[in-house]
Design an enzyme around this catalytic site. Sequence first.
Site, mmCIF file in Angstrom:
data_model
loop_
_atom_site.group_PDB
_atom_site.id
_atom_site.type_symbol
_atom_site.label_atom_id
_atom_site.label_comp_id
_atom_site.label_asym_id
_atom_site.label_seq_id
_atom_site.Cartn_x
_atom_site.Cartn_y
_atom_site.Cartn_z
ATOM 1 N N LYS A 16 0.831 -1.211 0.000
ATOM 2 C CA LYS A 16 0.000 0.000 0.000
ATOM 3 C C LYS A 16 0.866 1.262 0.000
ATOM 4 O O LYS A 16 0.674 2.153 -0.810
ATOM 5 C CB LYS A 16 -0.936 0.002 1.230
ATOM 6 C CG LYS A 16 -1.882 -1.196 1.261
ATOM 7 C CD LYS A 16 -2.846 -1.146 2.438
ATOM 8 C CE LYS A 16 -2.169 -1.195 3.789
ATOM 9 N NZ LYS A 16 -1.457 -2.490 4.051
ATOM 10 N N ARG A 91 -9.746 0.197 9.166
ATOM 11 C CA ARG A 91 -9.274 -1.150 9.464
ATOM 12 C C ARG A 91 -10.316 -1.961 10.223
ATOM 13 O O ARG A 91 -10.079 -3.123 10.507
ATOM 14 C CB ARG A 91 -8.023 -1.066 10.326
ATOM 15 C CG ARG A 91 -6.700 -1.172 9.554
ATOM 16 C CD ARG A 91 -5.614 -1.029 10.611
ATOM 17 N NE ARG A 91 -4.350 -1.603 10.293
ATOM 18 C CZ ARG A 91 -3.353 -0.985 9.694
ATOM 19 N NH1 ARG A 91 -3.509 0.218 9.214
ATOM 20 N NH2 ARG A 91 -2.192 -1.573 9.544
ATOM 21 N N ARG A 130 11.550 -5.257 5.245
ATOM 22 C CA ARG A 130 11.209 -3.860 4.946
ATOM 23 C C ARG A 130 12.112 -2.884 5.688
ATOM 24 O O ARG A 130 12.476 -3.095 6.842
ATOM 25 C CB ARG A 130 9.750 -3.592 5.336
ATOM 26 C CG ARG A 130 9.351 -2.122 5.211
ATOM 27 C CD ARG A 130 7.870 -1.924 5.129
ATOM 28 N NE ARG A 130 7.171 -2.269 6.363
ATOM 29 C CZ ARG A 130 5.847 -2.195 6.480
ATOM 30 N NH1 ARG A 130 5.104 -1.807 5.450
ATOM 31 N NH2 ARG A 130 5.278 -2.525 7.619
ATOM 32 N N ARG A 163 11.223 -0.998 11.271
ATOM 33 C CA ARG A 163 10.191 -0.772 12.281
ATOM 34 C C ARG A 163 10.217 -1.901 13.314
ATOM 35 O O ARG A 163 10.360 -3.061 12.965
ATOM 36 C CB ARG A 163 8.811 -0.731 11.610
ATOM 37 C CG ARG A 163 8.485 0.619 11.001
ATOM 38 C CD ARG A 163 7.284 0.594 10.102
ATOM 39 N NE ARG A 163 6.120 -0.110 10.633
ATOM 40 C CZ ARG A 163 4.960 -0.211 9.998
ATOM 41 N NH1 ARG A 163 4.812 0.347 8.795
ATOM 42 N NH2 ARG A 163 3.953 -0.858 10.528
ATOM 43 N N ARG A 174 -0.007 -9.296 13.425
ATOM 44 C CA ARG A 174 -0.663 -8.274 12.596
ATOM 45 C C ARG A 174 -1.462 -8.916 11.474
ATOM 46 O O ARG A 174 -2.531 -8.440 11.113
ATOM 47 C CB ARG A 174 0.390 -7.309 12.037
ATOM 48 C CG ARG A 174 0.881 -6.329 13.117
ATOM 49 C CD ARG A 174 2.208 -5.701 12.760
ATOM 50 N NE ARG A 174 2.167 -4.941 11.535
ATOM 51 C CZ ARG A 174 3.228 -4.721 10.758
ATOM 52 N NH1 ARG A 174 4.409 -5.225 11.092
ATOM 53 N NH2 ARG A 174 3.101 -4.019 9.669
HETATM 54 P P1 ADP Z 1 1.123 -1.789 7.802
HETATM 55 O O1 ADP Z 1 2.453 -1.596 7.181
HETATM 56 O O2 ADP Z 1 0.961 -3.028 8.599
HETATM 57 O O3 ADP Z 1 -0.010 -1.577 6.870
HETATM 58 P P2 ADP Z 1 0.604 0.684 9.290
HETATM 59 O O4 ADP Z 1 1.766 1.558 9.197
HETATM 60 O O5 ADP Z 1 -0.597 0.987 8.492
HETATM 61 O O6 ADP Z 1 1.106 -0.790 9.031
HETATM 62 O O7 ADP Z 1 0.139 0.567 10.815
HETATM 63 C C1 ADP Z 1 1.064 0.286 11.854
HETATM 64 C C2 ADP Z 1 0.305 0.159 13.169
HETATM 65 O O8 ADP Z 1 -0.378 1.390 13.471
HETATM 66 C C3 ADP Z 1 -0.792 -0.897 13.173
HETATM 67 O O9 ADP Z 1 -0.300 -2.196 13.485
HETATM 68 C C4 ADP Z 1 -1.725 -0.355 14.268
HETATM 69 O O10 ADP Z 1 -1.215 -0.623 15.565
HETATM 70 C C5 ADP Z 1 -1.650 1.145 14.035
HETATM 71 N N1 ADP Z 1 -2.701 1.612 13.084
HETATM 72 C C6 ADP Z 1 -2.502 2.227 11.884
HETATM 73 N N2 ADP Z 1 -3.673 2.504 11.288
HETATM 74 C C7 ADP Z 1 -4.637 2.070 12.139
HETATM 75 C C8 ADP Z 1 -6.068 2.047 12.097
HETATM 76 N N3 ADP Z 1 -6.746 2.529 11.035
HETATM 77 N N4 ADP Z 1 -6.730 1.504 13.147
HETATM 78 C C9 ADP Z 1 -6.075 1.025 14.219
HETATM 79 N N5 ADP Z 1 -4.741 0.989 14.320
HETATM 80 C C10 ADP Z 1 -4.016 1.518 13.300
HETATM 81 P P1 ADP Z 2 2.111 -1.838 3.214
HETATM 82 O O1 ADP Z 2 2.079 -0.337 3.219
HETATM 83 O O2 ADP Z 2 0.920 -2.446 2.522
HETATM 84 O O3 ADP Z 2 2.349 -2.431 4.571
HETATM 85 P P2 ADP Z 2 4.700 -1.514 1.825
HETATM 86 O O4 ADP Z 2 4.401 -0.668 0.654
HETATM 87 O O5 ADP Z 2 5.400 -0.900 2.976
HETATM 88 O O6 ADP Z 2 3.350 -2.271 2.311
HETATM 89 O O7 ADP Z 2 5.516 -2.780 1.293
HETATM 90 C C1 ADP Z 2 5.965 -3.799 2.193
HETATM 91 C C2 ADP Z 2 7.371 -4.272 1.764
HETATM 92 O O8 ADP Z 2 7.283 -4.975 0.518
HETATM 93 C C3 ADP Z 2 8.344 -3.130 1.542
HETATM 94 O O9 ADP Z 2 9.615 -3.563 1.978
HETATM 95 C C4 ADP Z 2 8.323 -2.918 0.024
HETATM 96 O O10 ADP Z 2 9.565 -2.414 -0.463
HETATM 97 C C5 ADP Z 2 8.045 -4.310 -0.497
HETATM 98 N N1 ADP Z 2 7.198 -4.335 -1.704
HETATM 99 C C6 ADP Z 2 6.198 -3.470 -2.032
HETATM 100 N N2 ADP Z 2 5.621 -3.803 -3.200
HETATM 101 C C7 ADP Z 2 6.269 -4.920 -3.632
HETATM 102 C C8 ADP Z 2 6.136 -5.769 -4.791
HETATM 103 N N3 ADP Z 2 5.198 -5.519 -5.721
HETATM 104 N N4 ADP Z 2 6.971 -6.827 -4.890
HETATM 105 C C9 ADP Z 2 7.904 -7.083 -3.935
HETATM 106 N N5 ADP Z 2 8.083 -6.331 -2.822
HETATM 107 C C10 ADP Z 2 7.268 -5.255 -2.666
#
Ligand code: ADP
Ligand code: ADP
Length: 220
Positions: A16, A91, A130, A163, A174
């Site tokens: 995302k 979420r 990541r 992270r 998660r």
């Molecule tokens: P991911 O890479 O898993 O998509 P995020 O950066 O979106 O992670 O979220 C990291 C953490 O922040 C989540 O595990 C949760 O603890 C908190 N968080 C983020 N967005 C939300 C939400 N919409 N509702 C509840 N918790 C959230």
């Molecule tokens: P999210 O926001 O959904 O948690 P991220 O965009 O942070 O996901 O991506 C999670 C990890 O996967 C990062 O280390 C990113 O560089 C890698 N990644 C993202 N898109 C791809 C893809 N299409 N193929 C392989 N690795 C990817």
Amino acid sequence: MSQFDLILLGPPGAGKGTQASRIAADYRIPHVSTGDILRAAVKNQTQMGLEGKKYMDAGELVPDAVVIGIVRERLQEPDTAKGFLMDGFPRTIPQAQALDAALDDLGRAITKTIVILVDEEDLVKRLTGRRICRVCQAPFHVNFNPPREEGVCDKCRGELYQRDDDAEATVRNRLEVYRSQTEPLIDYYDRAGVVARIDGAQSPDEVYASIREVLGPAGE
Ligand code: ADP
Ligand code: ADP
Ligand code: ZN
């Protein structure tokens, strides 16, 4: 589509954040990441950050009231008038209902929910490898998307870090939380007829091309 009130939905690690910056730039809409906002609050040791940190470290969701408050405030900012890209929000069903209600007050509704789908074992590999930029939050991956220079952000030369919640044990939790609390949102938005499913196992460029196809031209 005339309005771009968009949601990016998908499990942690689906890509995302990787897709969000390109969508936001091309469609000229703000990227709203509740995860980024919460991590900034933790770093600045605000009241909200101190409260949220224990949930984030455990891979649990921060309480609905807190994140709904964040998004309500964000929707007051004038830059969201022409649209937005929600990343990591909603979420839970109550979060989705609160967003619908807030948009309804503005005479708006979600135009598209883009769901990025990736197999669980790939998600674990993506999350544990990541690395994130401390300055601009851009995501990289040690194997799949390495920065040109190790440990340094391609975009702003900021320092990359891992992270705490990307450790494998927390990642598993998660993914479980996603399955039980967030995945039901796909049905919720299906009922509104706004879901587009994207195969997230493709390369980042291919994923982006699929998203562009769904969204169509960015307009003027
Ligand atoms: P991911 O890479 O898993 O998509 P995020 O950066 O979106 O992670 O979220 C990291 C953490 O922040 C989540 O595990 C949760 O603890 C908190 N968080 C983020 N967005 C939300 C939400 N919409 N509702 C509840 N918790 C959230
Ligand atoms: P999210 O926001 O959904 O948690 P991220 O965009 O942070 O996901 O991506 C999670 C990890 O996967 C990062 O280390 C990113 O560089 C890698 N990644 C993202 N898109 C791809 C893809 N299409 N193929 C392989 N690795 C990817
Ligand atoms: Zn950066």
